[in-house]
Each structure stands twice: as C-alpha cells, then as structure tokens.
Design a protein around this motif. Structure first.
Motif, PDB file in Angstrom:
ATOM      1  N   THR A 131       8.328   3.989   4.284  1.00  0.00           N
ATOM      2  CA  THR A 131       8.583   2.845   3.410  1.00  0.00           C
ATOM      3  C   THR A 131       9.835   2.104   3.855  1.00  0.00           C
ATOM      4  O   THR A 131       9.848   0.872   3.938  1.00  0.00           O
ATOM      5  CB  THR A 131       8.727   3.300   1.951  1.00  0.00           C
ATOM      6  OG1 THR A 131       7.557   4.013   1.565  1.00  0.00           O
ATOM      7  CG2 THR A 131       8.927   2.120   1.028  1.00  0.00           C
ATOM      8  N   LEU A 154       6.675   9.777   3.585  1.00  0.00           N
ATOM      9  CA  LEU A 154       6.232   8.494   3.047  1.00  0.00           C
ATOM     10  C   LEU A 154       7.425   7.609   2.676  1.00  0.00           C
ATOM     11  O   LEU A 154       7.388   6.385   2.855  1.00  0.00           O
ATOM     12  CB  LEU A 154       5.334   8.737   1.821  1.00  0.00           C
ATOM     13  CG  LEU A 154       4.414   7.612   1.404  1.00  0.00           C
ATOM     14  CD1 LEU A 154       3.539   7.155   2.552  1.00  0.00           C
ATOM     15  CD2 LEU A 154       3.558   8.041   0.227  1.00  0.00           C
ATOM     16  N   GLY A 196       0.810  -1.219   0.000  1.00  0.00           N
ATOM     17  CA  GLY A 196       0.000   0.000   0.000  1.00  0.00           C
ATOM     18  C   GLY A 196       0.841   1.266   0.000  1.00  0.00           C
ATOM     19  O   GLY A 196       0.547   2.222  -0.730  1.00  0.00           O
ATOM     20  N   ILE A 197       1.904   1.278   0.797  1.00  0.00           N
ATOM     21  CA  ILE A 197       2.758   2.463   0.864  1.00  0.00           C
ATOM     22  C   ILE A 197       3.453   2.711  -0.466  1.00  0.00           C
ATOM     23  O   ILE A 197       3.556   3.851  -0.932  1.00  0.00           O
ATOM     24  CB  ILE A 197       3.785   2.321   2.012  1.00  0.00           C
ATOM     25  CG1 ILE A 197       3.082   2.421   3.352  1.00  0.00           C
ATOM     26  CG2 ILE A 197       4.864   3.384   1.917  1.00  0.00           C
ATOM     27  CD1 ILE A 197       3.978   2.133   4.534  1.00  0.00           C
ATOM     28  N   LEU A 240       2.427   1.843  -3.401  1.00  0.00           N
ATOM     29  CA  LEU A 240       1.439   2.305  -4.378  1.00  0.00           C
ATOM     30  C   LEU A 240       1.011   3.751  -4.127  1.00  0.00           C
ATOM     31  O   LEU A 240       0.597   4.445  -5.066  1.00  0.00           O
ATOM     32  CB  LEU A 240       0.213   1.389  -4.366  1.00  0.00           C
ATOM     33  CG  LEU A 240       0.432  -0.009  -4.953  1.00  0.00           C
ATOM     34  CD1 LEU A 240      -0.823  -0.852  -4.778  1.00  0.00           C
ATOM     35  CD2 LEU A 240       0.830   0.070  -6.407  1.00  0.00           C
ATOM     36  N   LEU A 241       1.103   4.233  -2.903  1.00  0.00           N
ATOM     37  CA  LEU A 241       0.741   5.606  -2.595  1.00  0.00           C
ATOM     38  C   LEU A 241       1.805   6.622  -3.006  1.00  0.00           C
ATOM     39  O   LEU A 241       1.512   7.802  -3.142  1.00  0.00           O
ATOM     40  CB  LEU A 241       0.475   5.765  -1.095  1.00  0.00           C
ATOM     41  CG  LEU A 241      -0.831   5.177  -0.572  1.00  0.00           C
ATOM     42  CD1 LEU A 241      -0.878   5.309   0.952  1.00  0.00           C
ATOM     43  CD2 LEU A 241      -2.021   5.883  -1.199  1.00  0.00           C
ATOM     44  N   GLN A 242       3.019   6.165  -3.195  1.00  0.00           N
ATOM     45  CA  GLN A 242       4.093   7.101  -3.511  1.00  0.00           C
ATOM     46  C   GLN A 242       3.915   7.704  -4.899  1.00  0.00           C
ATOM     47  O   GLN A 242       3.384   7.070  -5.802  1.00  0.00           O
ATOM     48  CB  GLN A 242       5.446   6.410  -3.398  1.00  0.00           C
ATOM     49  CG  GLN A 242       5.806   6.091  -1.981  1.00  0.00           C
ATOM     50  CD  GLN A 242       7.170   5.443  -1.860  1.00  0.00           C
ATOM     51  OE1 GLN A 242       7.845   5.210  -2.846  1.00  0.00           O
ATOM     52  NE2 GLN A 242       7.570   5.150  -0.637  1.00  0.00           N
ATOM     53  N   ARG A 243       4.424   8.915  -5.024  1.00  0.00           N
ATOM     54  CA  ARG A 243       4.327   9.632  -6.288  1.00  0.00           C
ATOM     55  C   ARG A 243       5.291   9.021  -7.288  1.00  0.00           C
ATOM     56  O   ARG A 243       6.452   8.739  -6.979  1.00  0.00           O
ATOM     57  CB  ARG A 243       4.680  11.100  -6.062  1.00  0.00           C
ATOM     58  CG  ARG A 243       4.514  11.965  -7.294  1.00  0.00           C
ATOM     59  CD  ARG A 243       4.803  13.411  -6.965  1.00  0.00           C
ATOM     60  NE  ARG A 243       6.180  13.625  -6.518  1.00  0.00           N
ATOM     61  CZ  ARG A 243       7.188  13.934  -7.347  1.00  0.00           C
ATOM     62  NH1 ARG A 243       6.974  14.050  -8.636  1.00  0.00           N
ATOM     63  NH2 ARG A 243       8.393  14.128  -6.860  1.00  0.00           N
ATOM     64  N   SER A 244       4.818   8.816  -8.507  1.00  0.00           N
ATOM     65  CA  SER A 244       5.660   8.290  -9.566  1.00  0.00           C
ATOM     66  C   SER A 244       6.596   9.388 -10.038  1.00  0.00           C
ATOM     67  O   SER A 244       6.186  10.507 -10.306  1.00  0.00           O
ATOM     68  CB  SER A 244       4.793   7.796 -10.728  1.00  0.00           C
ATOM     69  OG  SER A 244       5.604   7.429 -11.806  1.00  0.00           O
TER      70      SER A 244
END
Length: 121
Positions: free
Chosen positions: A52, A48, A18-19, A21-25
């Motif tokens: 991680t 974040l 989940g973490i 996937l939440l991070q900015r690309s």
C-alpha cells in the motif's frame, strides 16, 4: 508523454483502491473505540501494508510528474491564445473590428426589443 503518465496514474489509483479495500479492518474509525491499539507499541507491518505504501508513493510521484509535464506544455500559452480572439467577440455585434478587448468589463448593450423565446426545431 503526459497521456502515458495519466494512464499510469489511473491504473495506480485503481490498484490503490483495491489494496485498501483488501486490508483487514482494525475497527474504530480515527482510532475511536479501537481498544488499546493506538497506545501500544508499533504494530508489525504486513506485506499488504508495505505494498500500500509503495503504490501510494508511486501515485504521488505520477501526480507530481503530471503537474510538471502540464506546466511545461502550457508555459508559453495564455488562455486568450488558446481560445482565439474571434470567440471572444459578441455574436450580435455589427462590426467586430470596432470592438477591442479591455474597453469595458460590462456585457454588450442589447437592443430595447423584448426577448423572444427560442425557436423550436
């Protein structure tokens, strides 16, 4: 004890997924086409990103703990002791006492009769 560590590891794995996937690309897989981001100075670590790293370290620690716990639990056991000698003997043998482990690595010799199809139930 190992069940508790396994549950903790599964929860950490879900949190880590989940973490991430939440991070900015930041664009560009493996740094390809990402602009000058790789060659510039160190980027500021976000909260974040720190979380991680923390969850990843906890996941690694539980993985090592599970490996150590499993090795300690199975230290005196062998595969033969866990399965049992009865399961190793062939099902079509007349006298299982005549068979010994290690006599031959070949499978047991079957009679010359043709194989019959399995019975329908």
């Amino acid at each position: 004890m190992s069940n508790v560590a396994l549950v903790i590891q599964l929860i950490l794995a879900l949190i880590l997924i989940g973490i991430v996937l939440l991070q900015r690309s930041e664009g560009g897989g493996l740094g390809i086409g990402g602009g000058g981001g790789v060659m510039t100075g160190r980027q500021a670590a976000t909260a974040l990103g720190k979380v991680t790293w923390l969850v990843a370290a906890a996941f690694l620690a539980t993985s090592l703990a599970l490996t150590i716990l499993t090795a300690r639990e199975q230290a005196g056991d062998s595969v033969i002791e866990r399965v049992g000698v009865d399961a190793i003997s062939s099902p079509g043998a007349e006298d299982p006492a005549d068979q010994t482990l290690g006599d031959s690595l070949l499978p047991p010799v079957l009679p010359d009769a043709p194989a019959s199809p399995p019975k329908a139930e």
